[in-house]
Design a protein around this motif. Structure first.
Motif, mmCIF file in Angstrom:
data_model
loop_
_atom_site.group_PDB
_atom_site.id
_atom_site.type_symbol
_atom_site.label_atom_id
_atom_site.label_comp_id
_atom_site.label_asym_id
_atom_site.label_seq_id
_atom_site.Cartn_x
_atom_site.Cartn_y
_atom_site.Cartn_z
ATOM 1 N N LYS A 188 0.794 -1.212 0.000
ATOM 2 C CA LYS A 188 0.000 0.000 0.000
ATOM 3 C C LYS A 188 0.834 1.274 0.000
ATOM 4 O O LYS A 188 0.343 2.337 -0.373
ATOM 5 C CB LYS A 188 -0.936 0.007 1.221
ATOM 6 N N SER A 189 2.089 1.188 0.437
ATOM 7 C CA SER A 189 2.905 2.399 0.564
ATOM 8 C C SER A 189 3.649 2.763 -0.707
ATOM 9 O O SER A 189 4.137 3.877 -0.830
ATOM 10 C CB SER A 189 3.922 2.226 1.702
ATOM 11 N N LEU A 190 3.745 1.829 -1.644
ATOM 12 C CA LEU A 190 4.482 2.098 -2.879
ATOM 13 C C LEU A 190 3.770 1.450 -4.041
ATOM 14 O O LEU A 190 3.736 0.224 -4.157
ATOM 15 C CB LEU A 190 5.924 1.572 -2.778
ATOM 16 N N SER A 191 3.200 2.270 -4.924
ATOM 17 C CA SER A 191 2.522 1.754 -6.098
ATOM 18 C C SER A 191 3.513 1.590 -7.240
ATOM 19 O O SER A 191 4.622 2.129 -7.213
ATOM 20 C CB SER A 191 1.391 2.701 -6.514
ATOM 21 N N ALA A 192 3.101 0.842 -8.264
ATOM 22 C CA ALA A 192 3.962 0.673 -9.434
ATOM 23 C C ALA A 192 4.198 2.011 -10.125
ATOM 24 O O ALA A 192 5.303 2.293 -10.606
ATOM 25 C CB ALA A 192 3.320 -0.322 -10.404
ATOM 26 N N SER A 193 3.166 2.863 -10.152
ATOM 27 C CA SER A 193 3.317 4.177 -10.778
ATOM 28 C C SER A 193 4.359 5.013 -10.063
ATOM 29 O O SER A 193 5.226 5.630 -10.689
ATOM 30 C CB SER A 193 1.967 4.902 -10.777
ATOM 31 N N ARG A 194 4.314 5.028 -8.719
ATOM 32 C CA ARG A 194 5.295 5.817 -7.973
ATOM 33 C C ARG A 194 6.701 5.240 -8.134
ATOM 34 O O ARG A 194 7.675 5.983 -8.228
ATOM 35 C CB ARG A 194 4.914 5.869 -6.494
ATOM 36 N N TYR A 195 6.814 3.923 -8.167
ATOM 37 C CA TYR A 195 8.132 3.303 -8.340
ATOM 38 C C TYR A 195 8.757 3.727 -9.667
ATOM 39 O O TYR A 195 9.927 4.117 -9.721
ATOM 40 C CB TYR A 195 8.013 1.780 -8.271
ATOM 41 N N PHE A 277 7.183 15.079 -12.204
ATOM 42 C CA PHE A 277 7.022 13.655 -11.939
ATOM 43 C C PHE A 277 6.051 13.371 -10.794
ATOM 44 O O PHE A 277 5.318 12.380 -10.828
ATOM 45 C CB PHE A 277 8.377 13.021 -11.617
ATOM 46 N N PHE A 278 6.051 14.218 -9.759
ATOM 47 C CA PHE A 278 5.289 13.898 -8.562
ATOM 48 C C PHE A 278 4.216 14.920 -8.211
ATOM 49 O O PHE A 278 3.268 14.587 -7.508
ATOM 50 C CB PHE A 278 6.241 13.736 -7.369
ATOM 51 N N GLY A 279 4.369 16.168 -8.653
ATOM 52 C CA GLY A 279 3.383 17.184 -8.327
ATOM 53 C C GLY A 279 2.129 17.109 -9.163
ATOM 54 O O GLY A 279 1.122 17.738 -8.829
ATOM 55 N N LEU A 280 2.167 16.347 -10.265
ATOM 56 C CA LEU A 280 0.999 16.215 -11.144
ATOM 57 C C LEU A 280 0.448 14.801 -11.158
ATOM 58 O O LEU A 280 -0.397 14.472 -11.988
ATOM 59 C CB LEU A 280 1.383 16.638 -12.580
ATOM 60 N N GLU A 283 -1.875 10.824 -6.847
ATOM 61 C CA GLU A 283 -1.963 11.078 -5.421
ATOM 62 C C GLU A 283 -1.826 12.555 -5.105
ATOM 63 O O GLU A 283 -2.402 13.053 -4.136
ATOM 64 C CB GLU A 283 -0.894 10.271 -4.666
ATOM 65 N N ALA A 284 -1.060 13.285 -5.943
ATOM 66 C CA ALA A 284 -0.919 14.725 -5.744
ATOM 67 C C ALA A 284 -2.242 15.433 -6.019
ATOM 68 O O ALA A 284 -2.674 16.290 -5.248
ATOM 69 C CB ALA A 284 0.184 15.278 -6.635
ATOM 70 N N ARG A 285 -2.895 15.073 -7.119
ATOM 71 C CA ARG A 285 -4.184 15.686 -7.445
ATOM 72 C C ARG A 285 -5.225 15.370 -6.372
ATOM 73 O O ARG A 285 -6.064 16.206 -6.040
ATOM 74 C CB ARG A 285 -4.658 15.210 -8.813
ATOM 75 N N LYS A 286 -5.140 14.167 -5.814
ATOM 76 C CA LYS A 286 -6.055 13.807 -4.727
ATOM 77 C C LYS A 286 -5.833 14.701 -3.518
ATOM 78 O O LYS A 286 -6.788 15.202 -2.910
ATOM 79 C CB LYS A 286 -5.850 12.343 -4.358
ATOM 80 N N ASN A 287 -4.573 14.929 -3.162
ATOM 81 C CA ASN A 287 -4.266 15.796 -2.023
ATOM 82 C C ASN A 287 -4.625 17.250 -2.303
ATOM 83 O O ASN A 287 -5.031 17.974 -1.394
ATOM 84 C CB ASN A 287 -2.783 15.689 -1.665
ATOM 85 N N TYR A 288 -4.470 17.683 -3.564
ATOM 86 C CA TYR A 288 -4.902 19.039 -3.911
ATOM 87 C C TYR A 288 -6.401 19.192 -3.690
ATOM 88 O O TYR A 288 -6.875 20.211 -3.178
ATOM 89 C CB TYR A 288 -4.570 19.355 -5.371
#
Length: 340
Positions: A188-195, A277-280, A283-288
């Motif tokens: 749950k802490s690391l998705s394939a997309s984030r990797y 890479f990470f701001g868009l 999970e970033a859009r969810k937090n926004y």
């Protein structure tokens, strides 16, 4: 968009990377944001002037620049190291003791190593610092052979180490791709997309660090040959001197302009690349969205306090032993630039 705003972009994904104990990525964001803030302050204070307004700040500023030149590649090394451990299908969900040990190792690489490198710069630091109009404080490093080992070579060494980890990560992923996909799907802490975004960020950093560091070394020796080391007293003669250069003079030296502008804008590019890479990401859009609706939510009225209540990013030149012979024109064309 100012350097300050670009630095804040790099810090936007920080909270959810802290939640996953990804210390290498956090240090990357911190070094990048700190460097952008440093450049922002310098560009404001020394806009259209080269006056030594804040000598203490300049002492701090040049050390931020020197530290970031090692800290950002070191953070990329930590990211590659973590990705390699994951690619070998080691446990991502570590025990508290293992997490603390991983954070300690990353801290030694990303904080202690840059501090050691900054301390070693004093060996080849010719005088206190320089000030360039519209740029601000800039470190002065005497262009001699020990400079290569104490300053110039660190980004290349770290970049080569990152390349080894990156290659091993790709090899391990290729050999265990079926097991690896199942492993990430159950975590749950690391998705394939984030990797893969972490892998893309680390690979981009590697592809840029070694060529740019090599290019900066070439600039440092393009106009003048490397001077021999004479003595400690010779290198640190008149150490408290602060050279000040108006833009009408330093902008006439093409190689100096290239070196200084690269030093200024590479950290900005690092911030923008990280945000891309990470701001868009999802999970970033969810937090926004969470932050947006939290700010839109009605607030309870604030009661007035009662009467009983009580109200927080190096220029190099040939060493000058006679200060009377030093002029702006003479110094300018002997300038070299510190590597990033």
């Amino acid at each position: 968009m100012t350097n300050k705003e670009k630095g804040m972009l790099a810090l936007i994904p920080l909270p959810w990377h802290l939640q996953t104990w990804n210390s290498g990525t956090c240090y990357y964001m911190i070094w990048t944001a700190l460097s952008c803030l440093n450049q922002f302050i310098n560009s404001i204070v020394w806009h259209n002037n080269a006056i030594n307004w804040a000598p203490i700040w300049c002492d701090i500023s040049i050390r931020i620049m020197l530290g970031a030149s090692v800290g950002i590649p070191a953070a990329s090394l930590c990211i590659n190291r973590r990705l390699y451990n994951i690619a070998k299908v080691h446990a991502v969900a570590l025990t508290p003791a293992e997490k603390q040990r991983a954070i300690l190792i990353d801290t030694l690489i990303c904080v202690l190593l840059p501090m050691i490198v900054v301390a070693l710069q004093y060996v080849v630091q010719g005088h206190r610092f320089d000030i360039y109009e519209d740029v601000g404080c800039y470190p002065f490093i005497y262009n001699t052979l020990p400079t290569f080992f104490l300053s110039d070579s660190w980004p290349i060494i770290i970049g080569l180490a990152s390349s080894v980890y990156c290659g091993l990560s790709l090899r391990a992923f290729y050999l265990r791709r079926a097991q690896f996909s199942h492993f990430l799907a159950s975590n749950k802490s690391l998705s394939a997309s984030r990797y893969f975004r972490l892998m893309a960020l680390a690979t981009t950093e590697i592809l840029c660090t070694i060529p740019i560091a090599s290019f900066m070394i070439w600039i440092n020796s393009a106009e003048e040959p490397v001077d021999p080391w004479v003595s400690w007293e010779y290198v640190h003669y008149d150490f408290s001197r602060v050279d000040q250069f108006p833009s009408v003079l330093w902008t006439t030296n093409y190689l100096l302009v290239v070196a200084i502008q690269l030093t200024r804008w590479l950290v900005v590019i690092c911030a923008l690349v990280f945000f891309a890479f990470f701001g868009l990401a999802a999970e970033a859009r969810k937090n926004y969205g969470i932050a947006f609706w939290f700010n839109r939510a009605p607030r309870a009225p604030v009661m007035p306090p009662s009467t009983g209540s009580l109200p927080i990013y190096v220029v190099k030149e040939r060493k000058q032993t006679n200060p009377l012979a030093l002029s702006w024109e003479h110094s300018l064309y002997e300038m070299k630039a510190v590597p990033v």
